[in-house]
Design an enzyme around this catalytic site. Sequence first.
Site, mmCIF file in Angstrom:
data_model
loop_
_atom_site.group_PDB
_atom_site.id
_atom_site.type_symbol
_atom_site.label_atom_id
_atom_site.label_comp_id
_atom_site.label_asym_id
_atom_site.label_seq_id
_atom_site.Cartn_x
_atom_site.Cartn_y
_atom_site.Cartn_z
ATOM 1 N N SER A 23 5.165 -4.596 0.963
ATOM 2 C CA SER A 23 4.312 -3.439 1.192
ATOM 3 C C SER A 23 2.929 -3.750 0.635
ATOM 4 O O SER A 23 2.682 -4.826 0.087
ATOM 5 C CB SER A 23 4.881 -2.199 0.494
ATOM 6 O OG SER A 23 4.891 -2.392 -0.911
ATOM 7 N N LYS A 24 2.010 -2.794 0.761
ATOM 8 C CA LYS A 24 0.647 -3.028 0.295
ATOM 9 C C LYS A 24 0.589 -3.319 -1.198
ATOM 10 O O LYS A 24 -0.256 -4.074 -1.666
ATOM 11 C CB LYS A 24 -0.235 -1.818 0.632
ATOM 12 C CG LYS A 24 -0.587 -1.727 2.114
ATOM 13 C CD LYS A 24 -1.572 -0.609 2.374
ATOM 14 C CE LYS A 24 -1.950 -0.559 3.855
ATOM 15 N NZ LYS A 24 -2.919 0.517 4.138
ATOM 16 N N ARG A 25 1.505 -2.734 -1.951
ATOM 17 C CA ARG A 25 1.477 -2.986 -3.395
ATOM 18 C C ARG A 25 1.860 -4.424 -3.723
ATOM 19 O O ARG A 25 1.553 -4.932 -4.794
ATOM 20 C CB ARG A 25 2.399 -2.015 -4.129
ATOM 21 C CG ARG A 25 3.883 -2.214 -3.864
ATOM 22 C CD ARG A 25 4.705 -1.093 -4.504
ATOM 23 N NE ARG A 25 6.111 -1.176 -4.160
ATOM 24 C CZ ARG A 25 7.002 -1.858 -4.861
ATOM 25 N NH1 ARG A 25 6.633 -2.536 -5.928
ATOM 26 N NH2 ARG A 25 8.267 -1.873 -4.501
#
Length: 468
Positions: free
Chosen positions: A240-242
């Site tokens: 994911s973006k994290r």
Amino acid sequence: MTVVTRFAPSPTGYLHIGGARTALFNWLFARHLGGTFLLRIEDTDRARSTEDAVAKIFEGLQWLGLDWDAPPVFQFARAGRHAEVARQLVAEGKAYYCYCSPDELTAIREEQKAKGLPMRYPGIWRDRDPAEAPPGVAPVVRLKAPQEGDTAIADLVQGEVRVSNQQLDDMVLLRGDGTPTYMLSVVVDDHDMGITHVIRGDDHLTNAFRQYQLYLACGWEVPVFAHIPLIHGPDGAKLSKRHGALGVEAYRDMGFLPEAMRNYLLRLGWSHGDDELITTEQAVAWFTLDSVGRSPARFDFARLTTLNGHYLRQADDRRRNELVMPLLAERLGAPVAPAAAARVRAGMAGLKERTKTLPELADTALFYVKTRPLALDDKAGKQMDAPARAELAAFAATLGPDLPWTRDALEEAARAFAEANGLKLGKVAQPLRAALTGTTVSPPIFEVMEILGREETLGRIGDTGDGQ
């Protein structure tokens, strides 16, 4: 047989890391076998597809150095061809019109859910006479899928995978408004483009069974499938973006080099012995799908950064300078003066060893291009107390016009000054570094003095005596 692969992104967002790796694997497979790599933009989702996303896909692939061998195919423009195939299947008795209303389908799904049954269309209109169709219902077109036996796929990554045909219902090919579904469009496009190998993420594996049946219904040769595991974050969760699931252009803007990104993406799920540093030429020569693992790869931002540092150090000096100069101008808020640019070029050997990304390189080189008087950061400021300024002024006075302005001669002069004054060399070098760079970390300080030159060096030292 000439190998033909394709990358088929949907332009509903950026070119993310997983898509970039899929494109790379397709590109490498084609290049390794002397085949063709094609690009298809799957823009049938008109509400979410944007021209900006298409441009970013092109830009990202070009930055990565993944060139395609023919003009891109835009899927939406081929909708007429997709519908034609569906109608031909109806004419051949391999597909049929289904007149179930949305309410009927909802009721069927709710009943199946209540009974704990798999949710699948039960073939209500499979053998029913269209003359019985209720008025006012726009029919969809469904494939007559086999209802007995298994569908088996010899996947080049997953091995043989098999599913019971009882789990595959009669999928929709054309919607009630006549528009083709994703499943139909993909199969028709892959056939018409001559795709021999479909290399994509294993989240498409369930689609492959349905698409396989559609190939057979059309009487077309089924391409070879290879479904590669997805990329996970360091914690094993879906990327994911994290974790760093950003657009490729974001990594470019963060100062990563395309060759480093290619090398890193290649090693996400593929291996060649213990080799970690793999040039693009080696990748083309070595790449086979046999070496793709079946387990999800884990994205490691720190590893990517370290790898980028290697490629940054190996890059041609001229290219490295061309890349860093715009960043320096941005930090200065003004063009870099020719004399300052020359200092950066002269000092690049010492600068590049200390950095892993282009922004880091620009930050490290910034002291070479700043104008006097130089602002000192907090740590450097603490070095410049009154005794240190006095010692620097005294040291500067020993640097007469007859002294050769070379790093060796300057270091010898500093050692002689320190010994004559009962000081350790660091008591001279540390304030000197603060005065000349504005920081407490830099390339070797006598190298810095040589590159700055006599006038700039003495001027910066003199500025500290004025209370800077």
